[in-house]
Design a protein around this motif. Structure first.
Motif, mmCIF file in Angstrom:
data_model
loop_
_atom_site.group_PDB
_atom_site.id
_atom_site.type_symbol
_atom_site.label_atom_id
_atom_site.label_comp_id
_atom_site.label_asym_id
_atom_site.label_seq_id
_atom_site.Cartn_x
_atom_site.Cartn_y
_atom_site.Cartn_z
ATOM 1 N N GLY A 179 87.395 -12.670 -65.507
ATOM 2 C CA GLY A 179 85.941 -12.720 -65.365
ATOM 3 C C GLY A 179 85.525 -13.921 -64.532
ATOM 4 N N VAL A 180 84.262 -13.951 -64.127
ATOM 5 C CA VAL A 180 83.702 -15.125 -63.439
ATOM 6 C C VAL A 180 82.416 -15.493 -64.166
ATOM 7 N N HIS A 181 82.412 -16.652 -64.789
ATOM 8 C CA HIS A 181 81.234 -17.124 -65.537
ATOM 9 C C HIS A 181 80.860 -18.505 -65.036
ATOM 10 N N TYR A 182 79.948 -18.596 -64.153
ATOM 11 C CA TYR A 182 79.256 -17.549 -63.429
ATOM 12 C C TYR A 182 79.175 -17.968 -61.972
ATOM 13 N N VAL A 183 78.687 -17.080 -61.130
ATOM 14 C CA VAL A 183 78.139 -17.531 -59.858
ATOM 15 C C VAL A 183 76.725 -17.986 -60.210
ATOM 16 N N ALA A 184 76.421 -19.259 -59.943
ATOM 17 C CA ALA A 184 75.143 -19.854 -60.393
ATOM 18 C C ALA A 184 73.955 -19.008 -59.940
ATOM 19 N N LEU A 185 72.894 -19.026 -60.757
ATOM 20 C CA LEU A 185 71.733 -18.168 -60.484
ATOM 21 C C LEU A 185 71.136 -18.414 -59.104
ATOM 22 N N HIS A 186 71.105 -19.687 -58.667
ATOM 23 C CA HIS A 186 70.416 -19.966 -57.396
ATOM 24 C C HIS A 186 71.193 -19.451 -56.189
ATOM 25 N N LEU A 187 72.384 -18.918 -56.407
ATOM 26 C CA LEU A 187 73.152 -18.328 -55.311
ATOM 27 C C LEU A 187 72.919 -16.815 -55.217
#
Ligand SMILES: *Cc1c(COP(=O)(O)O)cnc(C)c1O
Length: 388
Positions: free
Chosen positions: A326-334
């Protein structure tokens, strides 16, 4: 590749046992598959586990966050500070309640909201902050609640990762006005889909209960019970966010095992830590003294420069070896939405970006056998020590 296991190891696959299966069948046989006595029992068990005054079960943590924002009285244009290193639901709950999520960077080491960043993002319009106990690691709640009380902000905890977590002897989720939990399939306690709001404030609990079921008065929850028909009144344009007995049937047997399975994940966690010491990776830092980590996600940070492999290539190589990641996370602003709606861009939050580009979550479920764990280790070591 010689180190490929035969079947695919699904990331975050939950551990479900016979008792849950029997309980679901019992609900099916009884015909009571909607909101009923099992939901009430699960709420009471969870309330007791957290040692708080009220626990209200809802359909997801997303619903829990949304209703918490509304219960807190968020008004259009109000700002809520949200870490950019989180799942979309944390920010979306603010937006759906009419507010504006103001993103803040995390601490590069703990991945949790950086208290100095919180302070920096506060404006006259800021009403609340949503600390996320990332991966199950408790946030610095002394600093966060201190800042919040100095600025008159409400604290609503996103404890989706952190059912078992404690900070300085106190259960996570009980520091703020409200605490929100998730029982989604990959979380530490599962009901398929499900969530919970905990609070010591009876007014908030009542409001959430009403809003979670069409805005109908409290008695509506007992409308179909054997005590006969009851009239209800609609007092708010509410939502359909109630949990059902089919879901609670899982929860009432999952919750008593929560500490047993926490212990199993702790053992896996330590096995991973030892196995990856010599690799070009950063393993999660040890839990802070005086805290209990919930061990929800084991996030490896690839030393992409030292390893000579990108994170995405690493993900593909793990999948080739039949290990789910999994990927936690790609940051929201991206993500495009927050960039288009609020003008965020790459460069705004360096710590969260550093993590976004390097992080990989390895399987960490109590369902994993020792062989599964060794397969994960073999795959990681095969990719990073032998090259690809
Ligand atoms: C899973 C998760 C949520 C949403 O939970 P659901 O129960 O799936 O709605 C919210 N915040 C965080 C940090 C999560 O990991």
């Amino acid at each position: 590749m010689k180190d490929v296991r035969e079947d695919f190891l699904v990331f975050g696959s939950p551990r479900i046992e016979g008792e849950e299966m029997e309980e679901v069948l019992d609900s099916l046989r009884s015909g009571w598959i909607g909101t009923g006595p099992k939901v009430a029992r699960f709420e009471e068990m969870f309330r007791e586990y957290k040692g708080c005054a009220h626990a209200v079960a809802v359909s997801s943590c997303t619903a829990a966050l949304h209703l918490s924002m509304l219960a807190a009285g968020l008004q259009p244009g109000d700002e809520v500070v949200v870490p950019t290193m989180t799942f979309a639901a944390t920010a979306n709950a603010v937006i759906h309640a009419g507010g504006r999520p103001v993103l803040a960077d995390c601490d590069r080491r703990t991945m949790n909201l950086d208290p100095a960043e919180l302070e920096r993002r506060i404006t006259p319009r800021t009403r609340a902050v949503i600390p996320v106990h990332f991966a199950g690691r408790p946030c610095d709640m002394d600093a966060i609640t201190g800042i919040a009380s100095r600025h008159g902000l409400k604290v609503i905890e996103d404890a989706a990762h952190a059912v078992e977590a404690e900070y300085h002897g106190r259960k996570v989720g009980t520091f703020g006005e409200m605490g929100c939990f998730s029982f989604y399939v990959t979380k530490n306690v599962v009901t398929g889909e499900g969530g919970m709001v905990v609070t010591d404030n009876g007014e908030y609990a009542d409001r959430i209960k009403v809003m979670a079921l069409h805005g109908m008065t409290r008695d509506a929850w007992r409308r179909f019970s054997d005590s006969g028909y009851r009239h209800y009144q609609v007092v708010y344009a509410g939502f359909k966010y109630n949990m059902t007995d089919l879901q609670a049937a899982l929860g009432i047997h999952q919750l008593p095992r929560v500490d047993l399975w926490w212990e199993r994940r702790r053992v896996i966690w330590e096995r991973y830590d030892r196995a990856f010491q010599d690799l070009p990776v950063f393993t999660p830092p040890a839990p802070e003294p005086g805290t209990r980590h919930a061990f929800h996600l084991y996030t490896l940070l690839l030393d992409t420069e030292g390893a000579g492999i990108s994170r995405d290539r690493f993900l593909a190589e793990m999948t080739l070896r039949n290990i789910g990641v999994g990927v936690h996370y790609v940051a929201l602003h991206l993500h495009p939405y927050y960039q288009q709606a609020y003008g965020y861009r790459r460069g705004d939050f360096p710590a969260a970006e550093w993590i976004s580009d390097r992080t990989v979550s390895l399987p960490l479920s109590a369902k994993l056998t020792d062989e599964d764990v060794e397969d994960v280790i073999e795959a990681v070591r095969g990719i990073l020590s032998d090259g690809v």
